[in-house]
Motif scaffolding. Structure first.
Motif, PDB file in Angstrom:
ATOM      1  N   THR A  17       0.835  -1.198   0.000  1.00  0.00           N
ATOM      2  CA  THR A  17       0.000   0.000   0.000  1.00  0.00           C
ATOM      3  C   THR A  17       0.874   1.253   0.000  1.00  0.00           C
ATOM      4  O   THR A  17       0.620   2.218  -0.721  1.00  0.00           O
ATOM      5  N   ASP A  60      -5.761  -1.056  -4.968  1.00  0.00           N
ATOM      6  CA  ASP A  60      -5.246  -1.628  -3.729  1.00  0.00           C
ATOM      7  C   ASP A  60      -6.201  -2.705  -3.202  1.00  0.00           C
ATOM      8  O   ASP A  60      -7.218  -2.383  -2.596  1.00  0.00           O
ATOM      9  N   GLU A  61      -5.866  -3.941  -3.424  1.00  0.00           N
ATOM     10  CA  GLU A  61      -6.701  -5.081  -3.030  1.00  0.00           C
ATOM     11  C   GLU A  61      -8.174  -4.829  -3.335  1.00  0.00           C
ATOM     12  O   GLU A  61      -9.034  -4.992  -2.468  1.00  0.00           O
TER      13      GLU A  61
HETATM   14 MG    MG Z   1      -2.213  -2.662   2.160  1.00  0.00          MG
END
Ligand code: MG
Ligand code: ATP
Lengths: 370, 220
Positions: free
Chosen positions: A42, A160-161
């Motif tokens: 991240t 992000d995911e």
């Molecule tokens: Mg993360």
């Protein structure tokens, strides 16, 4: 192209989240950052749009240091999708999607028209446009999140995911959707995940990071699965690397036999003399109905009178060797039926053909890997 | 002598202009402090949400103020704002409103989910625009809930001002008490309750209009 040049992030409390990271994210490709929790994925992603500022090194966006660009301006040119979608609860879906166009000062009509176009593009019913986010399922919200990130047509997309909060079936369909979109849009995408399967499925290239924010390996998925750089990567890749690698080998190399099909309407008496243990029964459109064992042929009638054995197919020209192998496991015949895009039989890959191909693939791996 | 009835309608008829005046006075003294309290609570609440260390001390001070008996505060203020003036009543009520509204603003702002704030940043909102277009609108339901409490308690507290000569409808209680005459007391109670209910209803309506997304969420 996004270039990381010896990028380091040391947080105020001394944690080094990213350590001297250098890599290139090529234009028009999906580059996946993957690694265990806390390895700095991240942080790396957010340094690109300056939600976090690097403490060392440089990040270049098409050659321009991002530090020289005013953050809001920079961010409006970079799409961003996160796990919980981050939709604005107080805005209707259409206005959520039009957020960046509004920020860029488009007039309302144009921004909304663009939003509607994108909703359609990500596969959402336009009825959703006037709803509020809480009225959508998690998967639908995630699609809106993707549409919103694409609204101003940014060349770069950071994710992000984005799909890790939805159930596996929805996740798979969102992944397919992303690949389909990407084949149309050719964005430069940085995709963060901790799921290695997702990484190899989506990535043109996969960057494996280890805790402490160090790059362990950067490679295309097939290479990654075949030749992990070290024990950490090998362990992270987990089991079934061999089978999983078959996903990246085309099934087109398989030798196909075309003499094994019989029409459902054929007289069984005409098949008496065959030496083949199994035959594919097809309908009048040449689509498969099932397998018939020649020893089970009845005295008279047609194959349609017999209960057929189950079958598996793979699409020639599209599916991987893994899909073909899977298809063989679905049938007692041990063979996979090759079909075209419309489901018509183009041939049969018998077990010997698969063996030959698998041997070739294994041979290509070389002796490096343990 | 006939038993004194609970309500003497002829008295109400004769005194209606008077009662109306008291009602208006009551509304002004109750609601102006709430509006001013809100205007002050907004920046203070923003600061409290932004700098968390400010929040606890502010709430502490506000709670102490809230716990002061209103009558005592009214009396202390008389030398400054004068006997039987609106200000004597409204100044303390403003502080009471702030005591409710500052935490409401802070809670409203902290109710903005982190991922929503993050995605606003990521999409290129400037801090001011993010505050005005994202954070404050999402805080509205919580602030309105605080506003309902502040408005209703302000309406009921005004009456106490009657003891220092300015209490809106509260005057009717004193009047009725002194003369052992129930009608004004009943009128005072009914109007105060009606006023509180009306204010509350208006705020509920405002909430439905302003935040359809939060109503829908509650009924979903
Ligand atoms: Mg993360
Ligand atoms: N604001 C911060 N202050 C201090 N340390 C931080 C901060 N943010 C992250 N870290 C630390 O930096 C490291 C990397 O964090 P990061 O969020 O980038 O990890 P990640 O790879 O995204 O993990 P996950 O898969 O759990 O999301 C972690 O050790 C984390 O605890």
């Amino acid at each position: 192209m996004i270039t990381f040049n010896g990028v380091t992030k040391r947080y105020a409390d001394g944690t080094v989240a990213v350590d001297n990271l250098s890599l290139e994210v090529p234009t028009g490709e999906i580059t996946v950052f993957v690694g265990p929790s806390g390895c700095g994925k991240t942080t790396s992603l957010r340094m690109i749009n300056r939600m976090i500022d690097a403490t060392g090194g440089q990040i270049l966006l098409d050659g321009v240091d991002v530090k020289t660009i005013d953050p809001p301006t920079l961010r409006r040119g970079i799409g961003y999708v996160i796990q919980q979608a981050g939709l604005f609860p107080h805005r209707k879906i259409v206005d959520n999607v039009a957020t960046v166009p509004y920020l860029l000062g488009w007039d309302k009509k144009k921004a909304r028209a663009r939003a509607m176009e994108l909703l359609e593009r990500v596969g959402l019913d336009l009825k959703m446009a006037d709803r509020y986010p809480f009225q959508l399922s998690g998967g639908q919200q995630q699609r809106v999140g993707v549409a919103r990130a694409l609204a101003a047509d940014p060349p770069v997309l950071l994710m992000d995911e984005p799909f890790s909060a939805v159930d596996p079936i929805v996740r798979a369909s969102l992944q397919e959707e992303l690949l389909r979109l990407q084949s149309e849009l050719n964005k430069t995408i940085v995709f963060v995940t901790h799921d290695i399967d997702e990484a190899v499925k989506l990535g043109d290239r996969v960057a494996v990071l280890r805790v402490g924010g160090k790059l362990a390996q950067l490679a295309d998925p097939a290479t990654l699965l075949t030749r992990p750089a070290d024990d950490f990567v090998r362990e992270f890749l987990g089991r079934d690397r061999g089978i999983r690698r078959l996903s990246f080998v085309s099934g087109d190399g398989l030798r196909l036999r075309t003499d094994l099909t019989v029409p459902a309407s054929a007289e069984v008496s005409s098949l008496r003399g065959t030496t083949e243990p199994w035959l594919v029964v097809v309908d009048e459109d040449n689509c498969p109905l099932g397998w018939i064992a020649s020893k089970d042929l009845p005295e008279s009638g047609t194959p349609a009178d017999v209960e057929l054995a189950p079958y598996g197919t793979f699409v020639k020209g599209r599916d991987s060797l893994r899909a073909a192998l899977d298809a063989t496991l679905l049938s007692p015949s041990g063979s996979a039926i090759a079909v075209d895009e419309s489901g018509r039989v183009v041939g049969v890959a018998v077990r010997e053909a698969l063996d030959e191909e698998l041997a070739l693939v294994a041979g290509g791996v070389g002796g490096v890997d343990g | 002598m006939a038993e004194e009835p609970l309500v003497r309608w002829d008295w109400i008829g004769r005194n209606w202009p008077n009662i109306q005046g008291l009602l208006v006075d009551h509304v002004v003294m109750a609601l102006v402090p709430v509006v001013i309290g809100l205007l002050i609570a907004l920046p203070l609440g923003l600061a409290g949400a932004r700098w968390r260390w400010l929040y606890q001390p502010t709430v502490g001070v506000m709670n102490v103020i809230y716990s002061l008996p209103s009558l005592a505060v009214f009396i202390v203020l008389i030398p400054i704002t004068g006997l039987a003036t609106r200000e004597t009543v409204m100044v303390p009520l403003t502080f009471y409103a702030m005591a409710v509204l500052i935490p409401a603003v802070v809670d409203g702002l902290t109710s903005v989910p982190d991922h929503v704030r993050q995605s606003a940043v990521a999409m290129g909102f400037t801090p001011l625009r993010r505050l005005l277009r994202v954070e404050l609108p999402i805080a509205v339901p919580v602030v309105l809930a605080g506003l309902r409490v502040a408005a209703v308690s302000s309406i009921s507290l005004v009456s106490v001002g009657a003891l220092v000569g300015r209490g809106g409808l509260g005057y009717l209680f004193i009047d009725g008490w002194q003369r052992q005459f129930y009608t004004p007391i009943v009128v005072g109670i009914v109007l105060t309750v009606a006023l509180a209910a009306a204010a509350d209803l208006l705020l509920v309506l405002a909430q439905r209009l302003l935040t359809p997304w939060s109503r829908a969420r509650r009924t979903a």
